[in-house]
Design a protein around this motif. Structure first.
Motif, PDB file in Angstrom:
ATOM      1  N   GLU A 461     -39.876 -44.448 -31.868  1.00 21.28           N
ATOM      2  CA  GLU A 461     -39.113 -44.276 -30.639  1.00 21.28           C
ATOM      3  C   GLU A 461     -39.265 -45.533 -29.784  1.00 21.28           C
ATOM      4  OE1 GLU A 461     -39.713 -40.468 -28.730  1.00 21.28           O
ATOM      5  OE2 GLU A 461     -40.504 -39.669 -30.609  1.00 21.28           O
ATOM      6  N   VAL A 462     -38.145 -45.974 -29.217  1.00 18.94           N
ATOM      7  CA  VAL A 462     -38.114 -47.235 -28.479  1.00 18.94           C
ATOM      8  C   VAL A 462     -37.544 -46.978 -27.088  1.00 18.94           C
ATOM      9  CG1 VAL A 462     -37.251 -49.609 -28.444  1.00 18.94           C
ATOM     10  CG2 VAL A 462     -37.729 -48.481 -30.645  1.00 18.94           C
ATOM     11  N   ARG A 463     -38.243 -47.470 -26.077  1.00 22.28           N
ATOM     12  CA  ARG A 463     -37.702 -47.442 -24.712  1.00 22.28           C
ATOM     13  C   ARG A 463     -37.436 -48.876 -24.296  1.00 22.28           C
ATOM     14  NH1 ARG A 463     -41.141 -44.483 -20.328  1.00 22.28           N
ATOM     15  NH2 ARG A 463     -42.268 -46.467 -20.286  1.00 22.28           N
ATOM     16  N   LEU A 464     -36.208 -49.126 -23.870  1.00 19.02           N
ATOM     17  CA  LEU A 464     -35.788 -50.470 -23.515  1.00 19.02           C
ATOM     18  C   LEU A 464     -36.073 -50.758 -22.049  1.00 19.02           C
ATOM     19  CD1 LEU A 464     -32.335 -50.507 -25.334  1.00 19.02           C
ATOM     20  CD2 LEU A 464     -34.523 -51.376 -26.190  1.00 19.02           C
ATOM     21  N   GLY A 465     -36.448 -51.987 -21.790  1.00 22.02           N
ATOM     22  CA  GLY A 465     -36.627 -52.445 -20.421  1.00 22.02           C
ATOM     23  C   GLY A 465     -35.296 -52.840 -19.807  1.00 22.02           C
ATOM     24  N   PRO A 466     -35.288 -53.235 -18.536  1.00 23.89           N
ATOM     25  CA  PRO A 466     -34.022 -53.590 -17.860  1.00 23.89           C
ATOM     26  C   PRO A 466     -33.272 -54.718 -18.538  1.00 23.89           C
ATOM     27  CG  PRO A 466     -35.813 -53.316 -16.276  1.00 23.89           C
ATOM     28  CD  PRO A 466     -36.451 -53.292 -17.616  1.00 23.89           C
TER      29      PRO A 466
END
Length: 630
Positions: A461-466
């Motif tokens: 699972e990947v959470r992207l930054g701004p």
């Protein structure tokens, strides 16, 4: 011996009732035999892993549902067949037969008919079993090489079940037959009286309580139990039986309500006779409505449960993850290099890689209970991306000497030791790092990779930054053959209901076909028994067409009553599922199985019209004066 001769003579004298009861039981036994032969093949075949275990469960459920549907319909059919013979039994009493002799005669008929129908059903089941095996293999529900195996128990079990169903179905009717008095032979009115006896009312209320009490107990102690397949398959059966027994109480107001919407152009001036006729003959109404009730109720309950639980799982999974993207490694690939490449992507805020593994918990009595678990390579990433419903502790405290588990396991104290068995068989003791609230989806066990030997990462699972872009993640995953999905795409891929719906078709399909045949069979029985009543209508001035339309409208009305009762049963059952989801605090979107219920109800209404019209025309073939004199 004399009773057997009387029983044989009585059966020959009523060929339509004989054929109707015979067909209902024979087809019910055939359906049960097919499922038992399939179950024997699954139990006696070569090892097939989880696929075979799932098939055994599905066939066992299908066999149970088939036996219930056939028992429910046969009991209703036999009860009506005995009620048709009120004047005949009254003549036996008038000729000097005692109550006990009448009861023994009816039981002897049921035994003869049950034995013949059960034997025929076993033969039909043996002929139909290869088609079931072939269909399961073609649908991908059975492992390769699945085939029938020699087994000595399925056909005798089906035969014994048919015999018990025949005797059990006629048991209540036997008591009623023994109460027939000699003067009943002189009755000419067809008004049903005394249908809702005190015993029937108390039994129906008891079955209703048998549904409500476990539901209330489960909601107070273990709501998740109501969401298990075994529970939501068997629970509606209590309601169906209760509705069938209480139909003399529930049907009249429904008949009056639905009778108001009958189009007058269909029934003409005799429109008022349609609801009046249905309300006056409650035993006939119950016999016709029974197959429709059980079909609509089981379809709505099982299809609705599948959709409700599936939608709740998807909603829960959506709420449990904060990921923007989910990377799925190639099958069998080592996720380490891929994980390193993803960490190097600019702007990636957090990663959480997990792998499936098996973990068994050792109970206080030494029994090991196996469960699916997820192994994480980074507890901090798990804590950042998994929105777990915590009751105590934190997943960030997970290490090689601890685990995260739901409260249903009984360990609710952080730091409590838990003996476990790893996937390779090695034993250790882990302490509790966090306790989760019970749920439906991934609220399972969590351990570190050190406690999951041989586990391969299947999800990152990947959470992207701004400043991050999905294109960068896809470029990093491309050399490894990994798939990059958005959160919605991953949720949709995990919610594929094909196999689940195939299981529902396996469970419901034969039962619905049988119920349809039983409906047609009961309509033919009921209409053939109304020759004198229809002849009197003709003598009163009604045309042949008007009588046919009246019988057809009455059959459709009674079928609609059964469909409404079935919808009510399904609604109550689905309400219990939503109550369980509310207690578990799981997002529960309202999912109503309109399409399958609508198809089954519409099919029943169409079948009622198609069967009733020619049956009424056939019953009118005799001159009215001759028919009325009988």
């Amino acid at each position: 011996m004399r009773k057997l001769r009387i029983a044989l003579t009585s059966l020959k004298a009523r060929p339509v009732s004989l054929l109707g009861a015979f067909l209902a039981l024979a087809l019910g036994v055939a359906m049960t035999a097919v499922m038992l032969l399939g179950l024997a093949a699954a139990l006696g075949g070569a090892a097939g892993g989880e696929e075979l275990v799932s098939l055994v469960a599905a066939l066992g459920t299908a066999g149970g549902v088939s036996a219930f549907v056939s028992a429910f319909v046969v009991a209703s059919t036999y009860s009506y067949a005995v009620a048709q013979r009120r004047r005949e039994l009254g003549l036996l009493r008038l000729a000097g037969a005692t109550r006990a002799q009448v009861r023994r005669t009816v039981l002897a008929e049921a035994l003869l008919l049950g034995a013949a129908a059960s034997a025929t059903g076993c033969l039909l089941g043996r002929l139909g079993a290869p088609a079931l095996v072939r269909g399961l293999s073609e649908a991908g529900m059975a492992p390769p090489g699945f085939a029938l195996v020699p087994a000595s128990w399925p056909l005798p079990t089906a035969f014994a079940t048919g015999l018990l169903v025949a005797l059990g179905g006629v048991a209540a009717a036997v008591r009623r037959a023994g109460r027939v008095g000699p003067l009943d032979a002189l009755r000419t009115a067809d008004l049903d009286t005394g249908v809702l006896t005190a015993g029937r009312l108390l039994t129906g209320l008891g079955l209703l309580l048998a549904f409500l009490a476990p539901v209330a107990t489960a909601l107070a102690t273990d709501p998740a139990d109501l969401l298990h397949r075994k529970t939501y398959t068997t629970q509606p059966m209590w309601l169906i039986c209760a509705s069938g027994l209480l139909s003399p109480l529930l049907a009249p107001p429904l008949i009056r309500l639905l009778g108001r919407v009958l189009p007058r152009r269909v029934t003409g001036y005799a429109g008022r006779l349609v609801p009046a006729g249905a309300a006056a003959a409650l035993r006939r109404t119950g016999a016709v409505a029974a197959p429709v009730l059980v079909s609509v109720a089981l379809t709505g309950a099982l299809a609705g449960a599948l959709d409700t639980v599936g939608a709740a799982r998807t909603a829960e999974a959506r709420a449990r993850t904060a990921a923007d993207l989910v990377v799925v490694p190639a099958p069998g690939a080592d996720g380490g290099p891929l994980l390193a490449a993803l960490r190097a992507v600019p702007g990636v805020a957090a990663l959480s890689a997990t792998a499936p593994t098996a973990l068994s918990l050792v109970e206080a009595d030494g029994v090991t209970v196996r469960s699916e678990a997820r192994a994480t390579t980074d507890p901090a990433g798990l804590a950042a991306l998994a929105r777990l419903p915590l009751l105590a502790g934190s997943p960030a405290g997970l290490d090689d000497g601890s685990l995260v588990l739901p409260a249903e396991w009984g360990h609710r104290t952080v730091g409590e030791p838990v003996p476990v068995v790893r996937a390779d068989g090695s034993r250790t003791t882990l302490r509790v790092a966090a306790v989760l609230r019970d749920g439906l989806g991934d609220n399972g066990l969590y351990v570190t990779a050190a406690n999951a030997p041989g586990a391969l990462v299947d999800r990152i699972e990947v959470r992207l930054g701004p400043a991050a872009r999905a294109a960068g993640v896809r470029a990093a995953a491309l050399p490894f053959g990994a798939a990059v999905l958005t959160r919605e795409q991953w949720l949709a891929a995990g919610a594929s209901p094909r196999i689940a719906w195939l299981r529902i078709v396996l469970v419901l399909g034969p039962a619905l076909v049988y119920a349809g045949i039983a409906l047609a069979n009961t309509l033919l029985m009921a209409t053939a028994d109304r020759r004198r009543e229809l002849a009197l209508l003709r003598l009163a001035g009604a045309t042949r067409g008007q009588v046919v339309r009246l019988v057809t409208a009455e059959s459709v009305l009674v079928t609609a009553v059964g469909a409404v009762l079935g919808c009510a049963v399904a609604a109550v059952q689905l309400g219990s599922l939503h109550a369980a989801l509310a207690v578990l605090r799981v997002p529960a979107p309202l999912v109503l199985p309109w399409r399958p219920v609508g198809v089954v109800a519409a099919g029943a209404l169409l079948l009622a019209a198609v069967c009733a019209a020619p049956a009424a025309a056939w019953a009118l073939r005799t001159r009215p004066v001759a028919a009325a004199a009988r």
